[in-house]
Motif scaffolding. Sequence first.
Motif, PDB file in Angstrom:
ATOM      1  N   ARG A   1     -21.884 -12.262   6.270  1.00 13.61           N
ATOM      2  CA  ARG A   1     -21.894 -12.685   7.668  1.00 13.61           C
ATOM      3  C   ARG A   1     -20.671 -12.145   8.407  1.00 13.61           C
ATOM      4  O   ARG A   1     -20.779 -11.620   9.508  1.00 13.61           O
ATOM      5  CB  ARG A   1     -21.913 -14.221   7.738  1.00 13.61           C
ATOM      6  N   LEU A   2     -19.506 -12.242   7.778  1.00 14.45           N
ATOM      7  CA  LEU A   2     -18.280 -11.745   8.409  1.00 14.45           C
ATOM      8  C   LEU A   2     -18.286 -10.228   8.503  1.00 14.45           C
ATOM      9  O   LEU A   2     -17.821  -9.655   9.484  1.00 14.45           O
ATOM     10  CB  LEU A   2     -17.065 -12.220   7.610  1.00 14.45           C
ATOM     11  N   ARG A   3     -18.848  -9.576   7.480  1.00 15.80           N
ATOM     12  CA  ARG A   3     -18.898  -8.113   7.513  1.00 15.80           C
ATOM     13  C   ARG A   3     -19.833  -7.626   8.618  1.00 15.80           C
ATOM     14  O   ARG A   3     -19.569  -6.610   9.258  1.00 15.80           O
ATOM     15  CB  ARG A   3     -19.366  -7.581   6.155  1.00 15.80           C
ATOM     16  N   ALA A   4     -20.904  -8.372   8.861  1.00 12.64           N
ATOM     17  CA  ALA A   4     -21.809  -7.997   9.954  1.00 12.64           C
ATOM     18  C   ALA A   4     -21.125  -8.152  11.309  1.00 12.64           C
ATOM     19  O   ALA A   4     -21.371  -7.371  12.230  1.00 12.64           O
ATOM     20  CB  ALA A   4     -23.074  -8.871   9.899  1.00 12.64           C
ATOM     21  N   GLN A   5     -20.260  -9.162  11.434  1.00 16.37           N
ATOM     22  CA  GLN A   5     -19.543  -9.377  12.688  1.00 16.37           C
ATOM     23  C   GLN A   5     -18.401  -8.379  12.866  1.00 16.37           C
ATOM     24  O   GLN A   5     -18.058  -8.016  13.986  1.00 16.37           O
ATOM     25  CB  GLN A   5     -18.983 -10.801  12.726  1.00 16.37           C
ATOM     26  N   MET A   6     -17.789  -7.941  11.743  1.00 10.80           N
ATOM     27  CA  MET A   6     -16.642  -7.029  11.793  1.00 10.80           C
ATOM     28  C   MET A   6     -16.891  -5.868  10.828  1.00 10.80           C
ATOM     29  O   MET A   6     -16.336  -5.836   9.722  1.00 10.80           O
ATOM     30  CB  MET A   6     -15.365  -7.779  11.423  1.00 10.80           C
ATOM     31  N   PRO A   7     -17.728  -4.906  11.212  1.00  7.55           N
ATOM     32  CA  PRO A   7     -18.141  -3.832  10.298  1.00  7.55           C
ATOM     33  C   PRO A   7     -16.981  -3.012   9.745  1.00  7.55           C
ATOM     34  O   PRO A   7     -17.079  -2.461   8.652  1.00  7.55           O
ATOM     35  CB  PRO A   7     -19.064  -2.962  11.177  1.00  7.55           C
ATOM     36  N   ASN A   8     -15.885  -2.904  10.483  1.00  3.24           N
ATOM     37  CA  ASN A   8     -14.782  -2.036  10.055  1.00  3.24           C
ATOM     38  C   ASN A   8     -13.702  -2.767   9.261  1.00  3.24           C
ATOM     39  O   ASN A   8     -12.681  -2.184   8.915  1.00  3.24           O
ATOM     40  CB  ASN A   8     -14.133  -1.383  11.289  1.00  3.24           C
ATOM     41  N   VAL A   9     -13.921  -4.034   8.978  1.00  4.03           N
ATOM     42  CA  VAL A   9     -12.890  -4.800   8.284  1.00  4.03           C
ATOM     43  C   VAL A   9     -12.821  -4.377   6.813  1.00  4.03           C
ATOM     44  O   VAL A   9     -13.818  -3.943   6.223  1.00  4.03           O
ATOM     45  CB  VAL A   9     -13.189  -6.315   8.392  1.00  4.03           C
ATOM     46  N   ASP A  10     -11.635  -4.450   6.219  1.00  2.00           N
ATOM     47  CA  ASP A  10     -11.427  -4.103   4.824  1.00  2.00           C
ATOM     48  C   ASP A  10     -12.090  -5.159   3.943  1.00  2.00           C
ATOM     49  O   ASP A  10     -11.778  -6.341   4.030  1.00  2.00           O
ATOM     50  CB  ASP A  10      -9.923  -4.043   4.537  1.00  2.00           C
ATOM     51  N   LEU A  11     -13.005  -4.734   3.071  1.00  2.00           N
ATOM     52  CA  LEU A  11     -13.739  -5.676   2.231  1.00  2.00           C
ATOM     53  C   LEU A  11     -12.822  -6.433   1.276  1.00  2.00           C
ATOM     54  O   LEU A  11     -13.169  -7.522   0.811  1.00  2.00           O
ATOM     55  CB  LEU A  11     -14.810  -4.933   1.417  1.00  2.00           C
ATOM     56  N   LYS A  12     -11.633  -5.878   0.995  1.00  2.00           N
ATOM     57  CA  LYS A  12     -10.708  -6.570   0.103  1.00  2.00           C
ATOM     58  C   LYS A  12     -10.281  -7.910   0.684  1.00  2.00           C
ATOM     59  O   LYS A  12      -9.899  -8.823  -0.048  1.00  2.00           O
ATOM     60  CB  LYS A  12      -9.479  -5.690  -0.152  1.00  2.00           C
TER      61      LYS A  12
ATOM     62  N   THR B   1     -11.966  13.404  -8.189  1.00  9.08           N
ATOM     63  CA  THR B   1     -10.851  12.970  -9.028  1.00  9.08           C
ATOM     64  C   THR B   1      -9.880  12.110  -8.226  1.00  9.08           C
ATOM     65  O   THR B   1      -9.800  12.209  -7.002  1.00  9.08           O
ATOM     66  CB  THR B   1     -10.092  14.177  -9.606  1.00  9.08           C
ATOM     67  N   ALA B   2      -9.136  11.278  -8.946  1.00  9.89           N
ATOM     68  CA  ALA B   2      -8.136  10.426  -8.295  1.00  9.89           C
ATOM     69  C   ALA B   2      -7.237   9.838  -9.360  1.00  9.89           C
ATOM     70  O   ALA B   2      -7.554   9.873 -10.566  1.00  9.89           O
ATOM     71  CB  ALA B   2      -8.812   9.316  -7.500  1.00  9.89           C
ATOM     72  N   SER B   3      -6.111   9.301  -8.926  1.00 10.50           N
ATOM     73  CA  SER B   3      -5.215   8.535  -9.791  1.00 10.50           C
ATOM     74  C   SER B   3      -5.176   7.117  -9.244  1.00 10.50           C
ATOM     75  O   SER B   3      -4.918   6.916  -8.048  1.00 10.50           O
ATOM     76  CB  SER B   3      -3.814   9.148  -9.812  1.00 10.50           C
ATOM     77  N   VAL B   4      -5.452   6.135 -10.104  1.00  9.46           N
ATOM     78  CA  VAL B   4      -5.578   4.755  -9.627  1.00  9.46           C
ATOM     79  C   VAL B   4      -4.759   3.814 -10.498  1.00  9.46           C
ATOM     80  O   VAL B   4      -4.378   4.152 -11.631  1.00  9.46           O
ATOM     81  CB  VAL B   4      -7.050   4.300  -9.631  1.00  9.46           C
ATOM     82  N   GLN B   5      -4.481   2.638  -9.957  1.00  6.66           N
ATOM     83  CA  GLN B   5      -3.821   1.566 -10.688  1.00  6.66           C
ATOM     84  C   GLN B   5      -4.763   0.371 -10.765  1.00  6.66           C
ATOM     85  O   GLN B   5      -5.869   0.408 -10.231  1.00  6.66           O
ATOM     86  CB  GLN B   5      -2.507   1.190  -9.996  1.00  6.66           C
ATOM     87  N   ARG B   6      -4.313  -0.697 -11.402  1.00  2.59           N
ATOM     88  CA  ARG B   6      -5.194  -1.845 -11.614  1.00  2.59           C
ATOM     89  C   ARG B   6      -5.557  -2.562 -10.314  1.00  2.59           C
ATOM     90  O   ARG B   6      -6.559  -3.264 -10.246  1.00  2.59           O
ATOM     91  CB  ARG B   6      -4.549  -2.840 -12.581  1.00  2.59           C
ATOM     92  N   LYS B   7      -4.742  -2.401  -9.294  1.00  2.00           N
ATOM     93  CA  LYS B   7      -5.029  -2.973  -7.986  1.00  2.00           C
ATOM     94  C   LYS B   7      -5.204  -1.836  -6.984  1.00  2.00           C
ATOM     95  O   LYS B   7      -4.574  -0.787  -7.115  1.00  2.00           O
ATOM     96  CB  LYS B   7      -3.893  -3.898  -7.531  1.00  2.00           C
ATOM     97  N   PRO B   8      -6.053  -2.019  -5.957  1.00  2.00           N
ATOM     98  CA  PRO B   8      -6.237  -0.959  -4.957  1.00  2.00           C
ATOM     99  C   PRO B   8      -4.909  -0.580  -4.310  1.00  2.00           C
ATOM    100  O   PRO B   8      -4.091  -1.447  -3.989  1.00  2.00           O
ATOM    101  CB  PRO B   8      -7.194  -1.589  -3.941  1.00  2.00           C
ATOM    102  N   ALA B   9      -4.702   0.699  -4.129  1.00  2.00           N
ATOM    103  CA  ALA B   9      -3.475   1.169  -3.488  1.00  2.00           C
ATOM    104  C   ALA B   9      -3.489   0.799  -2.016  1.00  2.00           C
ATOM    105  O   ALA B   9      -4.559   0.616  -1.405  1.00  2.00           O
ATOM    106  CB  ALA B   9      -3.354   2.688  -3.642  1.00  2.00           C
ATOM    107  N   ALA B  10      -2.300   0.672  -1.436  1.00  2.00           N
ATOM    108  CA  ALA B  10      -2.209   0.391  -0.001  1.00  2.00           C
ATOM    109  C   ALA B  10      -2.896   1.508   0.765  1.00  2.00           C
ATOM    110  O   ALA B  10      -2.648   2.686   0.531  1.00  2.00           O
ATOM    111  CB  ALA B  10      -0.735   0.282   0.413  1.00  2.00           C
TER     112      ALA B  10
END
Length: 636
Positions: A66-77, A430-439
């Motif tokens: 519901r919130l994503r429909a109201q704010m399509p560009n919001v960060d899902l995190k 390809t990418a380099s990632v950590q256990r939490k999403p990067a800023a």
Amino acid sequence: MFDFVRKHTKVLQALLTLLILPSFVFFGVQSYSSFMDGSNAGVATVDGQKISRAEFDAAHRNQTDRLRAQMPNVDLKEFDTAEARQATLDNLIRERVLRAAQQQQHLTVTDEKLQAAFVADPQLAFLRNPNGSVNRAMLAAQGMSVEGFMQRLRQDMSLRQVMQGVGATGVASQGNATLAFDALLQQREVQFQRFDAKDFAANLKPTDAEIEAFYKDPANAARFQLPESADIEYLVLDLEQLMKGVKASDEDLRKYYDDNQSRFSVAEERRASHILIKADKSASPADRAKAKARAEELLAQARKAPATFADLARKNSQDEGSAANGGDLDFFGRGAMVKPFEDATFALKQGEFSDVVESDFGFHVIQLTGKRGGDKKTFEQVRAEIEGDVLKQLAQKRYTEVSEAFRNTVYEQSDSLKPAAEKFKLTIQTASVQRKPAAGAVGVLASQKLLEEIFGNEALRNKRNTESVEPMPNQMVSARVVQHNPARLQSFDQVREQARALLVSKLAQEQAVAAGKARLEALKKDPADLKGFDEATVISRAKPGTMGRKVVLGVLGADASKLPADIGIDAGEGVYVVARVSKLLPRDPAVVDAKRAAEQYARAWSDAEAMAYYNHLKTELKVKVSAPVAASAATK
């Protein structure tokens, strides 16, 4: 002038909304229980009734969608944090508590009260037609029927009654409000002397030995450690990728155009003015006949002198919403008005009067004053739009067909992503990632679900493809770890400059605090020595000036029974402040007037009493949280 009060008004209103309205947002949550996938583990219990883990997850997904429909560009995190999930559980518990209390207290809402609330509530104005009926088109656009909406409104009103009896009883005298706001907004005249770490840093020159000792101190090890990371390959299957491989024929486009004529036509609308003579459905036949006769009289007058219709409406119409405007209802489309009114209006010609029209509200005299719409766009005008829609539909169909095959391929051939890439014509990224999403991470690399798969035992140790993950609807991703980089301490030579800067900062902060405390002790010995202090200034909670929150609260919390009063405040970020409070001043009368102060105070008491009652209900109904919900659903 009233910024302070306005800010607090919003806070209080938000708290009140959270207190009495969550049921309306989450009503219908129990309908999810039929999709529990066999997961009956409870996360909480209210009045002996369990809130299952599956029900909680479904409610959280529903809230997120519901919130994503109201704010399509919001960060899902933002929707998958411990705080967001706890808020979902709190609202589920609140809805259950209020529902149980409502049933125990036998609180109901009559049809008359329901209709009166719908007509009077300003928050529902956007769902009302000018004649007071429900705007069916507006509800249909939100996927609701009139019956379903009214049932939800009835349920919401029933639950509100549980708290309204307590929340509406808050009593606060003008005197108490004045005392409270005087204390809250008291002003103090004060002088400051700052001791800033940056002023001490320039003179600090630690030796290499001191820097290395700081580096080797176990308490500082985390500062020089590279976090665990993984170099990965990954594949993304989504609509955007699939749209590149589908084509739409001209026949497909024209068929879509023919099947969706209403989309490419401007809706036909009518503008009308009316006079309403009210007559409730339950009125006696005699009363209804009298109302109809009055409408007939007004119709005769209107037909005799059409130019006087607006005056007739102002003087005689009983539709409060339109009478002041001469009966004008502005433009409306089909479905916006009750059926008899709509049928009569759309059958009229420009300027023509209807016969007297009977509806559930009474008797209407209608004049058509305008018409517009009904025009149809040509195929060529909308071809590009149609092509985009058709390609998206074809891609959606293709996604449905291949998503399971993609899932199976990355699983069955788990030692490489190449087979899946070749089979579905996808590009390995390809990418380099950590256990939490990067800023600043976007797309699939912002998915906590994917990262948890990447750092799982199978993917990390055996370099197998992860199971496919759906970060969002119509998107599937699988990754493979190419290189795992455990957390490790960097060598001293690598971080020498970083260690030096951190040590200088630490020592400078210590010196700033020490100098500030020494100044405070000297001031206590010689109160007249104000060398280095700023000019006196007046601060309060409403007017904090340039000082930070810690300093303002420190000054306002200082013992002022004997003035002047001297205090030291560690303001953080390497700043220590010595403050002298010299005068107590009454609150600035311009900040809040007496009437608004009393209103705010009464509302705060009402909120507090309502919250206390709610907590009592939770105790009485034996609310128990039996499982944590902070973790993402992806980990279960």
